[in-house]
Design an enzyme around this catalytic site. Structure first.
Site, mmCIF file in Angstrom:
data_model
loop_
_atom_site.group_PDB
_atom_site.id
_atom_site.type_symbol
_atom_site.label_atom_id
_atom_site.label_comp_id
_atom_site.label_asym_id
_atom_site.label_seq_id
_atom_site.Cartn_x
_atom_site.Cartn_y
_atom_site.Cartn_z
ATOM 1 N N ASN A 96 0.832 -1.222 0.000
ATOM 2 C CA ASN A 96 0.000 0.000 0.000
ATOM 3 C C ASN A 96 0.856 1.258 0.000
ATOM 4 O OD1 ASN A 96 0.844 -0.366 2.647
ATOM 5 N ND2 ASN A 96 -0.994 0.563 3.527
ATOM 6 N N ASP A 154 -3.633 -4.856 1.936
ATOM 7 C CA ASP A 154 -3.589 -4.486 3.351
ATOM 8 C C ASP A 154 -3.759 -2.985 3.559
ATOM 9 O OD1 ASP A 154 -3.032 -5.248 6.198
ATOM 10 O OD2 ASP A 154 -1.559 -3.671 5.885
ATOM 11 N N ASP A 307 3.166 -5.559 11.719
ATOM 12 C CA ASP A 307 2.355 -4.466 11.176
ATOM 13 C C ASP A 307 3.041 -3.125 11.437
ATOM 14 O OD1 ASP A 307 0.383 -3.141 9.824
ATOM 15 O OD2 ASP A 307 -1.192 -3.470 11.313
#
Lengths: 427, 304
Positions: A96, A154, A307
């Site tokens: 992303n 994501d 993450d």
């Protein structure tokens, strides 16, 4: 003639921990065991690992390195430094970015930058949908040809079940893995934190746990339909753990990861209204935290993935509801897992290296130390206390600053070379 | 010290503020309604959400205490050039105010402002979180009417889920000894009421005869339709304070509303004008209550 001898540590092997010296030469582990000849003067380096634990270099299935497009938050160079400072030798970069990694040449850009930096393997992932817009398929063949094995949008969910089905059908023959950011947009409802007693009392729009579980439940029926490998990114709820457990019992090709912060904090932390606690999925209830820990311990949840989501200080230092989502995590990941769970060292390296490498299909990473294996290794002081304060990441949006953790990272070896020592890149 | 919400303040704190407000009510009724209590102090009003009554009420309160006032609103200011909240309030702080009154659309924004500036901050409404001076003026209005809040039955009716007024009033009313019942369709009640010291009802008709105070919240028309209730007429038929429901109230009971009212929706036109509707008393008490809060934070021994 060894390049390095890691002397006197505990080596985590496939057969369990042993006390032994590890000899590294020519990018591989040459030998493991006591009684090997000492390094000749000047020919290599003996590193005292007394009291330290030597395992496979950590593998992170989920990082946001912001390059290309948002280099003020992070880039592949600073992200690589953060990775090795945290004991990682391979990290998957989420697609992303701006532009999103939805075609082969963009994926190659990430691989090429990784090789230029040379501190660890930064492995591109690819979008499921073109421009991550959720409308048509990304260039899946080009991405596959560029080495991409993990596909994800994501940051957002592939909300269109028909489109996701087509992606699964397309990828199943290419051994692709769909990693889903599971958050039903309607149920999420623009929420800023977990929907529950705390959000209700604070007056903040909540993001229901069911926003995650409804997508996971839906996707599992598509996995049953298509046979595609499926991975739940950053599982945050007890309901997701139950769904994954049942799917595994059924024999579906399903895996899941959990982020360190979801093992450590509950939504109670948000009472401070400090945006450092804002991430998606949001911090859930203490019951969810405990179920996630159990799921990681029993193996229902396969992996820990950070993450890692850097944001510049000026972007994050705003009112909670206006703050961007996410926290950094590469440099604190193992310490948080060590502190928050009852996992022993072998299990931690299984969930943070061996299993994630298997899920991502990385041959040279996540291998228990053994003669002939690629020397991608990490050395940790598993029982020492440690308080994170400075970061290699360009960003400092960490909720762990100043907290006491166990297990500081010591020496990462990437392809046979010590790449990080005493807080800086090893020359 | 700041006044960011009712939570964190005990009954003694709230009663000190109410007692001060009673004294300032007397001041406001003098021929020259002004005291030099905060002479030389400067209050900065930082209103990121449009507001007329709250800003004017704070301004009147500050001036009645002889404080100087700086007004800031983002329209046409540096904010439209992209300045962050942090930079804006630090810029204002450099001009030397002693206290900031902050209204902002995001929950927790005044808390951030207090942390950034180190100044006392009064929360004048933040998102759906808190509006503590509204709770003080409402508590003052009820106390002046009934003498105390202990054991009163107060019904708060309407969009509680999205209301900062409801959150601060629940905290204040219950801290001062009242029993609170929240009345609304499920979609407008708290999504999880475990931490709310209240009872819940989905029927105004069932509770109306037991209430001493019927506290109506503004219904935002945009919440009708596809959003959280089917239509405004359906809302009115079940939760509006109609003439029929007003007649069913205890004869001593009063009606309150934080304004602005939607006549014909949450409150019938003639009910809004009845002498038992205390809406204008609330507005008048707002000045005294805000004087009390400002003085409590800046005046006398408690300052600094």
């Amino acid at each position: 003639m060894a390049d390095y001898v890691l002397a006197g540590g505990t080596v985590l092997t496939a057969n369990g921990p042993i006390e032994a010296d590890v000899h590294i030469a020519n990018q591989v582990i040459e030998a493991i065991g006591p009684g090997d000849p000492p390094v000749a003067n000047g020919a290599g380096e003996r590193i005292d690992c007394t009291g330290l634990t030597i395992g496979p270099g950590l593998v992170d299935l989920h990082t946001h390195l912001r390059e290309p497009g948002q280099e003020w938050k992070e880039d592949i160079e600073s992200g690589s430094r953060a990775a090795v400072a945290g004991g990682f030798t391979a990290i998957l970069a989420m697609p992303n970015t701006n532009p999103p990694i939805d075609s082969g040449h963009l994926a190659r850009y990430v691989s090429d930058r990784s090789a230029q930096v040379g501190l660890c393997d930064v492995i591109p992932t690819g979008c499921i949908t073109e421009s991550m817009a959720g409308e048509g398929l990304a260039h899946l063949d080009e991405l596959t040809a560029a080495g991409v094995r993990v596909f994800t949008d994501d940051g957002v969910t592939v909300a269109d079940a028909g489109l996701l089905r087509r992606a699964m059908e397309y990828l199943v023959e290419r051994d692709g893995l769909i990693a889903q950011h599971a958050e039903d947009p309607g149920l999420a409802g623009g929420g800023h934190m977990h929907e529950g007693a705390v959000s209700s009392w604070l007056g903040m729009a909540g993001l229901a746990a069911e926003a995650e579980t409804t997508i996971v439940a839906r996707d599992l029926t598509l996995v049953r339909m298509t046979g595609c490998r499926y991975h739940v990114a950053h599982a945050s709820t007890a309901g997701t753990v139950a769904l994954i457990e049942a799917a595994k019992q059924e024999g579906l090709p399903v895996t899941a990861e959990v982020a360190p912060h979801h093992l450590f904090f509950s939504d109670e932390a948000v009472r401070s209204m400090d945006p450092v606690y804002k991430m998606y999925p949001p911090l859930r209830t203490q019951g969810d935290v405990e179920t996630l820990r159990e799921g990681l311990e029993t193996g229902v949840i396969d992996a820990v993935a950070t993450d890692h989501a850097p944001h510049a200080a000026h972007e994050k230092d705003v009112p909670f509801e206006e703050a961007p989502r996410g926290v950094i995590g590469l440099e604190t990941a193992l310490g948080v897992v060590r502190t928050a769970t009852g996992l022993d060292a072998g299990a931690i390296f299984d969930r943070m290296s061996v299993r994630p490498a298997e899920i991502a299909g990385l041959d040279r990473h996540g291998n228990w130390p053994a003669p002939g294996v690629a020397a991608n290794l990490a050395v940790f002081d598993m029982d020492a206390q440690w308080t994170p304060d400075g970061f290699q990441s360009k960003s400092t949006n960490s909720p762990f600053i100043g907290l006491q953790l166990r297990g500081p990272p010591q020496y990462p070896f990437f392809e046979g070379k010590l790449v990080w020592r005493d807080g800086k890149v090893e020359q | 010290m700041s006044f960011l919400g009712i939570e964190g303040h005990d009954r003694a704190d709230l009663e000190v503020i109410l007692d001060l407000a009673d004294e300032f009510t007397e001041v406001l009724n003098r021929p020259i309604p002004r005291v030099p209590a905060l002479q030389g102090k400067t209050v900065a009003h930082v209103f990121y959400e449009s507001s007329t009554r709250t800003r004017l009420s704070f301004e009147r309160a500050a001036k009645a205490l002889s404080a100087d006032v700086m007004n800031f609103a983002p329209g046409g200011s540096s904010v439209s050039k992209g300045e962050s909240l942090k930079d804006t309030v630090l810029t204002l702080k450099a001009m030397g105010p002693d206290l900031m009154v902050v209204r902002h659309g995001s929950a927790g924004a005044p808390t951030r402002v207090a942390a950034w500036t180190g100044l006392p901050v009064v929360n004048a409404g933040d998102g759906a979180h808190q509006h503590p001076t509204q709770a003080m003026l409402d508590s003052l209005t009820i106390r002046r009417r009934f003498g105390k809040l202990d054991n009163l039955r107060i019904g708060i009716v309407g969009d509680i889920r999205h209301s900062r007024v409801a959150r601060s009033n629940v905290a204040a009313f219950t801290t001062l000894g009242a029993d609170v019942v929240l009345v609304a369709p499920r979609t407008l009640l708290p999504v999880d009421s475990r931490e709310w010291p209240v009872t819940l009802s989905e029927s105004l008709d069932e509770v109306i005869g037991d209430l001493d105070v019927v506290y109506l919240l503004r219904i935002q028309a945009e919440r009708g339709g596809a959003s959280v209730f089917p239509s405004l007429p359906e809302y009115v038929s079940r939760f509006g304070l109609t003439n029929r429901r007003f007649a069913a109230m205890n004869p001593e009971a009063v009606v309150m509303h934080p304004g602005p009212m939607n006549r014909g929706i949450e409150i019938a036109d003639s009910v809004a004008d009845d002498e038992r509707a205390l809406v204008l008393d609330q507005v008048a008490n707002g000045v005294a209550a805000r004087m009390a809060v400002l003085f409590w934070l800046l005046g006398g021994e408690r300052s600094g």
